[in-house]
Design a protein around this motif. Structure first.
Motif, PDB file in Angstrom:
ATOM      1  N   GLU A 181     -13.388  -6.111   1.304  1.00 50.47           N
ATOM      2  CA  GLU A 181     -13.822  -4.691   1.364  1.00 50.47           C
ATOM      3  C   GLU A 181     -12.735  -3.848   0.971  1.00 50.47           C
ATOM      4  N   CYS A 182     -11.551  -4.283   1.372  1.00 50.70           N
ATOM      5  CA  CYS A 182     -10.326  -3.406   0.857  1.00 50.70           C
ATOM      6  C   CYS A 182     -10.316  -3.111  -0.550  1.00 50.70           C
ATOM      7  N   PHE A 183     -10.483  -4.560  -1.207  1.00 53.51           N
ATOM      8  CA  PHE A 183     -10.158  -4.770  -2.632  1.00 53.51           C
ATOM      9  C   PHE A 183     -11.358  -3.938  -3.419  1.00 53.51           C
ATOM     10  N   LEU A 184     -12.537  -3.967  -2.804  1.00 49.41           N
ATOM     11  CA  LEU A 184     -13.653  -3.262  -3.536  1.00 49.41           C
ATOM     12  C   LEU A 184     -13.431  -1.668  -3.425  1.00 49.41           C
ATOM     13  N   ARG A 185     -12.868  -1.340  -2.452  1.00 49.76           N
ATOM     14  CA  ARG A 185     -12.710   0.147  -2.066  1.00 49.76           C
ATOM     15  C   ARG A 185     -11.765   0.736  -3.051  1.00 49.76           C
ATOM     16  N   GLU A 186     -10.535   0.033  -3.317  1.00 51.37           N
ATOM     17  CA  GLU A 186      -9.672  -0.018  -4.176  1.00 51.37           C
ATOM     18  C   GLU A 186     -10.075   0.043  -5.672  1.00 51.37           C
ATOM     19  N   LEU A 187     -11.202  -0.901  -5.968  1.00 49.39           N
ATOM     20  CA  LEU A 187     -11.786  -1.000  -7.049  1.00 49.39           C
ATOM     21  C   LEU A 187     -12.559   0.419  -7.449  1.00 49.39           C
ATOM     22  N   ARG A 188     -13.171   0.905  -6.453  1.00 49.67           N
ATOM     23  CA  ARG A 188     -14.050   2.053  -6.518  1.00 49.67           C
ATOM     24  C   ARG A 188     -13.411   3.515  -6.831  1.00 49.67           C
ATOM     25  N   SER A 189     -12.156   3.526  -6.191  1.00 50.46           N
ATOM     26  CA  SER A 189     -11.202   4.447  -6.476  1.00 50.46           C
ATOM     27  C   SER A 189     -10.373   4.599  -7.784  1.00 50.46           C
ATOM     28  N   PHE A 190     -10.521   3.158  -8.743  1.00 49.66           N
ATOM     29  CA  PHE A 190     -10.106   3.304  -9.786  1.00 49.66           C
ATOM     30  C   PHE A 190     -11.021   3.795 -11.104  1.00 49.66           C
ATOM     31  N   LEU A 191     -12.179   3.662 -10.540  1.00 48.26           N
ATOM     32  CA  LEU A 191     -13.290   4.174 -11.479  1.00 48.26           C
ATOM     33  C   LEU A 191     -13.191   5.597 -11.994  1.00 48.26           C
ATOM     34  N   PRO A 192     -13.512   5.819 -13.293  1.00 49.93           N
ATOM     35  CA  PRO A 192     -13.414   7.189 -14.132  1.00 49.93           C
ATOM     36  C   PRO A 192     -14.430   8.163 -12.988  1.00 49.93           C
ATOM     37  N   GLY A 225     -17.576   9.846 -11.614  1.00 52.66           N
ATOM     38  CA  GLY A 225     -18.908   9.762 -12.052  1.00 52.66           C
ATOM     39  C   GLY A 225     -19.368   8.411 -11.865  1.00 52.66           C
ATOM     40  N   LEU A 226     -18.562   7.551 -12.262  1.00 57.61           N
ATOM     41  CA  LEU A 226     -18.991   6.079 -12.209  1.00 57.61           C
ATOM     42  C   LEU A 226     -18.988   5.359 -10.862  1.00 57.61           C
ATOM     43  N   LYS A 227     -20.197   4.329 -10.598  1.00 56.37           N
ATOM     44  CA  LYS A 227     -20.208   3.879  -9.426  1.00 56.37           C
ATOM     45  C   LYS A 227     -20.571   2.350  -9.787  1.00 56.37           C
ATOM     46  N   LEU A 228     -20.168   1.313  -8.694  1.00 57.47           N
ATOM     47  CA  LEU A 228     -20.823   0.248  -8.835  1.00 57.47           C
ATOM     48  C   LEU A 228     -22.013  -0.112  -8.367  1.00 57.47           C
ATOM     49  N   ASN A 229     -22.719  -0.791  -8.965  1.00 58.47           N
ATOM     50  CA  ASN A 229     -24.011  -1.238  -8.344  1.00 58.47           C
ATOM     51  C   ASN A 229     -24.125  -2.351  -7.532  1.00 58.47           C
ATOM     52  N   PRO A 230     -24.496  -1.923  -6.271  1.00 65.23           N
ATOM     53  CA  PRO A 230     -24.636  -2.851  -5.136  1.00 65.23           C
ATOM     54  C   PRO A 230     -25.594  -4.191  -5.303  1.00 65.23           C
ATOM     55  N   ASP A 231     -26.760  -3.478  -5.967  1.00 71.55           N
ATOM     56  CA  ASP A 231     -27.531  -4.788  -6.067  1.00 71.55           C
ATOM     57  C   ASP A 231     -27.173  -6.013  -7.053  1.00 71.55           C
ATOM     58  N   LYS A 232     -26.204  -5.615  -7.911  1.00 75.17           N
ATOM     59  CA  LYS A 232     -25.984  -6.610  -8.604  1.00 75.17           C
ATOM     60  C   LYS A 232     -24.606  -7.175  -8.535  1.00 75.17           C
ATOM     61  N   LYS A 233     -24.089  -6.911  -7.369  1.00 75.21           N
ATOM     62  CA  LYS A 233     -22.672  -7.653  -6.830  1.00 75.21           C
ATOM     63  C   LYS A 233     -22.995  -9.029  -6.286  1.00 75.21           C
ATOM     64  N   ASN A 234     -21.907  -9.869  -6.821  1.00 76.06           N
ATOM     65  CA  ASN A 234     -21.964 -11.364  -6.330  1.00 76.06           C
ATOM     66  C   ASN A 234     -20.458 -11.839  -6.248  1.00 76.06           C
ATOM     67  N   ILE A 235     -20.133 -12.199  -5.030  1.00 71.70           N
ATOM     68  CA  ILE A 235     -18.822 -12.520  -4.712  1.00 71.70           C
ATOM     69  C   ILE A 235     -18.990 -14.077  -4.025  1.00 71.70           C
ATOM     70  N   VAL A 236     -18.105 -14.999  -5.037  1.00 66.77           N
ATOM     71  CA  VAL A 236     -17.902 -16.523  -4.466  1.00 66.77           C
ATOM     72  C   VAL A 236     -16.517 -16.707  -4.216  1.00 66.77           C
ATOM     73  N   ALA A 237     -16.379 -17.709  -3.392  1.00 64.50           N
ATOM     74  CA  ALA A 237     -14.931 -17.919  -3.357  1.00 64.50           C
ATOM     75  C   ALA A 237     -14.792 -19.548  -3.121  1.00 64.50           C
ATOM     76  N   ALA A 238     -13.443 -19.904  -3.597  1.00 70.18           N
ATOM     77  CA  ALA A 238     -12.989 -21.405  -3.474  1.00 70.18           C
ATOM     78  C   ALA A 238     -11.688 -21.051  -2.708  1.00 70.18           C
ATOM     79  N   THR A 239     -11.739 -21.191  -1.491  1.00 73.12           N
ATOM     80  CA  THR A 239     -10.656 -20.646  -0.580  1.00 73.12           C
ATOM     81  C   THR A 239      -9.464 -21.795  -0.275  1.00 73.12           C
TER      82      THR A 239
END
Length: 427
Positions: A217-228, A230-244
């Motif tokens: 969530e912190c990483f995504l929040r930081e990404l959103r703050s970088f966007l020009p 007017g631009l927003k991420l589309n939550p319906d097309k978000k996919n996050i997977v991990a090999a931890t």
């Protein structure tokens, strides 16, 4: 982002002539082409000098797949836009990786046996969401872009806004170059973020491979703050997977459930090595297996096109058109690309050159095609089965997605025939 250049950015006839394509003369008799060229260049010069000849709006908008797409209304304005796009590209140091290069780089990185997290993200209404002030400020900051070019871009954006357009006009060739420049700052910030292993963006499709040490969530929040603005991420097309976990011989996670995600029309399937495979590998050289296939969404679209081809045949009984549609889907061909003034190779191999040798998607498509040819059931196939002769059935069964991809089989169609072939797939 900018660079000094000796490239001639002027909009004189000599420079405008360099952006003429062969397609500009399509339908013009050879004897009339010199006069046509001179007239077109003179009109383009007037358009450039008058900033697209106001008050007439140079753009026409039309709906396409839920979006408004724009094109230039006059031929001469197209020449000005081509030259403008060239000036913009020559005035910046931006380089954009192509789709195949991104997939190659991503596959190599995913093979590493280290922990990572994959963020598959999308920007909502990409072209339409840029704020006008940000666009103008960014264009003004390109010091090596000529003042005339800046004024022409401003005139084009003003014309776009005057007919209800927002952001950057979707559909124009200059818009792709302009959006890359507008996203430059965002790209750099994400690429050099502390937890980013790999970052790439193809228009509005984003892929990030991180260290997996960050809080999502912190990483995504930081990404959103970088966007020009007017631009927003589309939550319906978000996919996050991990090999931890790191791949190791003694790891209990070996042969665990594979990671799976889609990107740029491909499906990525990431597996840890089996215990037997890991046991045969020298220490420090444990890698994951990355299987690349056609994305399920693309497979579904090709199946839909097969069905629509048979449905059209049920209505028209045009055997030749059905045959050509199946050949078109299962092989490779060339199409004219007016944006580059030349031919582009496309088809089952050239659209998906990087899929693995044993890709299940091609086999699935072949099974579906075979069922379509042989089935006597269903609303469509029950009709076409009685219309197709044994000879015609054998002809259709000779086509194969897997074979067309493996052999890179090539077939020639005229532009008019391609238009006919594709006519029943437009929806």
């Amino acid at each position: 982002m900018t660079r000094e250049s000796s490239f001639d950015q002027s909009f004189c006839k000599k420079m405008l002539e360099r952006v003429l394509y062969k397609s500009d003369f399509r339908g013009i008799p050879a004897l009339a082409q010199d006069n046509f060229r001179e007239q077109l260049l003179s009109q383009a010069l007037v358009s450039a000098m008058s900033h697209f000849d106001p008050p007439t709006a140079p753009l026409i908008g039309f709906p396409l797949k839920g979006k408004t797409v724009y094109r230039l209304a006059r031929h001469q304005d197209e020449l000005v836009e081509r030259k403008l796009r060239l000036n913009l590209k020559k005035s910046t140091s931006l380089s954009v990786d192509g789709r195949s290069q991104i997939v190659r780089n991503l596959k190599l990185l995913l093979e590493e046996g280290v922990p990572y997290r994959i963020y598959r993200l999308d920007i909502r209404s990409f072209f339409e969401s840029f704020e006008k002030s940000h666009i103008f400020d960014t264009v003004s900051s390109i010091k090596s872009l000529s003042p005339h070019s800046r004024k022409l871009i401003g005139a084009l954006l003003d014309a776009h806004a005057s007919i209800g357009g927002r952001g950057v006009p979707r559909g124009l060739s200059i818009s792709a170059a302009l959006s890359e420049i507008l996203m430059w700052d965002f790209d750099q910030k994400v690429r050099w973020a502390s937890n980013t292993f790999y970052y790439s963006r193809y228009v509005d499709d984003i892929i990030i491979v991180s260290s997996a040490r960050e809080d999502e969530e912190c990483f995504l929040r930081e990404l959103r703050s970088f966007l020009p603005l007017g631009l927003k991420l589309n939550p319906d097309k978000k996919n996050i997977v991990a090999a931890t976990a790191r791949v190791a011989k003694e790891s209990s996670t070996i042969a665990s459930t594979p990671l799976q995600f889609d990107y740029l029309g491909y499906q990525f399937l990431v597996k840890n090595p089996t215990k037997e495979e890991a046991g045969k590998t020298k220490a420090g050289q444990l890698y994951r297996k990355v299987h690349v296939d056609i994305a399920k969404k693309k497979i579904k679209r090709m199946k839909t096109r097969v069905v629509r081809s048979f449905l059209s045949h049920a209505k028209s009984n045009d055997w030749g058109l059905l045959r050509d549609r199946i050949a078109f889907l299962t092989q490779n061909f060339s199409v004219y690309n007016p944006k580059v003034g030349g031919k582009k190779i496309a088809g089952i191999y050239h659209s998906y050159p990087l899929i693995s040798d044993d890709a299940a998607g091609l086999k699935e498509l072949d099974r579906f095609l075979r069922n379509a040819v042989l089935s006597k059931k269903g609303r469509v196939f029950s009709i076409t089965n009685t219309m197709i002769s044994s000879h015609q059935r054998r002809k259709l069964l000779a086509y194969s997605f897997a074979r067309g991809h493996r052999n890179r089989s090539f077939i020639h169609f005229s532009a008019a025939r391609i238009s006919q072939i594709q006519s029943c797939w437009i929806y």
